[in-house]
Design a protein around this motif. Structure first.
Motif, short mmCIF file in Angstrom:
data_model
loop_
_atom_site.label_atom_id
_atom_site.label_comp_id
_atom_site.label_asym_id
_atom_site.label_seq_id
_atom_site.Cartn_x
_atom_site.Cartn_y
_atom_site.Cartn_z
N VAL A 108 0.85 -1.20 0.00
CA VAL A 108 0.00 0.00 0.00
C VAL A 108 0.87 1.24 0.00
N ILE A 109 1.89 1.25 0.83
CA ILE A 109 2.82 2.40 0.89
C ILE A 109 3.42 2.64 -0.50
N MET A 110 3.89 1.58 -1.14
CA MET A 110 4.51 1.74 -2.46
C MET A 110 3.49 2.23 -3.49
N SER A 111 2.25 1.78 -3.37
CA SER A 111 1.21 2.20 -4.31
C SER A 111 0.83 3.67 -4.14
N LEU A 112 0.88 4.15 -2.91
CA LEU A 112 0.46 5.52 -2.63
C LEU A 112 1.61 6.52 -2.62
N GLU A 113 2.84 6.06 -2.82
CA GLU A 113 3.97 6.99 -2.65
C GLU A 113 4.00 8.09 -3.69
N ASP A 114 3.33 7.90 -4.81
CA ASP A 114 3.38 8.97 -5.81
C ASP A 114 2.02 9.53 -6.19
N LYS A 115 0.94 8.96 -5.60
CA LYS A 115 -0.38 9.51 -5.94
C LYS A 115 -1.45 9.05 -4.96
N THR A 116 -2.54 9.79 -4.95
CA THR A 116 -3.73 9.45 -4.19
C THR A 116 -4.55 8.46 -5.01
N LEU A 117 -5.09 7.43 -4.34
CA LEU A 117 -5.85 6.41 -5.05
C LEU A 117 -7.15 6.07 -4.33
N ARG A 118 -8.13 5.65 -5.11
CA ARG A 118 -9.36 5.11 -4.54
C ARG A 118 -9.12 3.65 -4.18
N PHE A 119 -10.02 3.10 -3.36
CA PHE A 119 -9.90 1.72 -2.89
C PHE A 119 -9.76 0.76 -4.08
N SER A 120 -10.64 0.90 -5.05
CA SER A 120 -10.62 -0.01 -6.20
C SER A 120 -9.31 0.09 -6.99
N VAL A 172 -20.62 7.29 -2.83
CA VAL A 172 -19.57 7.98 -2.08
C VAL A 172 -18.21 7.64 -2.68
N THR A 173 -17.36 8.66 -2.81
CA THR A 173 -15.99 8.46 -3.29
C THR A 173 -15.05 8.54 -2.09
N VAL A 174 -14.17 7.55 -1.97
CA VAL A 174 -13.19 7.53 -0.87
C VAL A 174 -11.81 7.43 -1.50
N GLU A 175 -10.93 8.31 -1.07
CA GLU A 175 -9.55 8.30 -1.57
C GLU A 175 -8.58 8.13 -0.41
N TYR A 176 -7.45 7.54 -0.74
CA TYR A 176 -6.40 7.31 0.25
C TYR A 176 -5.11 7.96 -0.23
N SER A 177 -4.41 8.58 0.71
CA SER A 177 -3.12 9.18 0.41
C SER A 177 -2.22 9.01 1.63
N LEU A 178 -0.92 9.15 1.41
CA LEU A 178 0.02 9.05 2.52
C LEU A 178 0.05 10.37 3.28
N THR A 179 0.16 10.27 4.59
CA THR A 179 0.39 11.43 5.43
C THR A 179 1.89 11.73 5.42
N ASP A 180 2.30 12.77 6.11
CA ASP A 180 3.73 13.04 6.22
C ASP A 180 4.46 11.86 6.88
N LEU A 181 3.82 11.27 7.88
CA LEU A 181 4.40 10.11 8.54
C LEU A 181 4.51 8.94 7.57
N GLY A 182 3.48 8.74 6.77
CA GLY A 182 3.50 7.69 5.75
C GLY A 182 4.56 7.95 4.69
#
Length: 137
Positions: free
Chosen positions: A33-45, A82-92
């Motif tokens: 998940v970290i590697m997937s989100l390291e360069d962009k915000t993504l939806r669950f799917s 509903v649209t849900v997006e995930y992104s890394l925080t500064d800690l992430g």
């Protein structure tokens, strides 16, 4: 106390809370998940399609744990559906740097690991099994 809490925390002790953090960050799904989100915000799917082999349940559990630990930000948009997006925080993001080092190490050493596994298998296939040793004894 040092900068890294060395005197305050001791992960060699069973009650140390850093063990829970280690469990989370050492989990393969967390790393993916970290590697997937390291360069962009993504939806669950989008996350699920990027990470082959992860079930919906496991991805949900992983994201909830990462959100609770402050690695991931979950943003809900009031759309239909509903649209849900995930992104890394500064800690992430800071953890992503470490994950990137581990990924590089794994890629750089995979041939040596494969060779070691082959050698181990060759060695252990020629050794008598524990059952054979008991029967012989």
């Amino acid at each position: 106390m040092s900068d890294h809490g060395v005197l305050r925390w001791n992960m060699m002790k069973s009650a140390c809370p850093t063990r829970q953090v280690l469990d989370r960050i050492a989990n393969k799904w967390t790393m993916l998940v970290i590697m997937s989100l390291e360069d962009k915000t993504l939806r669950f799917s989008e996350l699920r399609s990027r990470i082959e082999g992860v079930s919906q349940k496991m991805l949900t559990q992983t994201l909830r744990g990462m959100e609770s630990d402050g690695f991931v930000l979950r943003t809900v948009y009031p759309t239909v559906p509903v649209t849900v997006e995930y992104s890394l925080t500064d800690l992430g993001e800071s953890l992503a740097k470490t994950v990137d080092v581990l990924r590089g190490w794994a890629y750089g050493h995979m041939s040596a690991i494969e060779d070691a596994r082959k050698e181990y298998l060759a060695r252990t296939e020629t050794l008598p099994s524990e059952a054979q040793m008991r029967d012989a004894g």
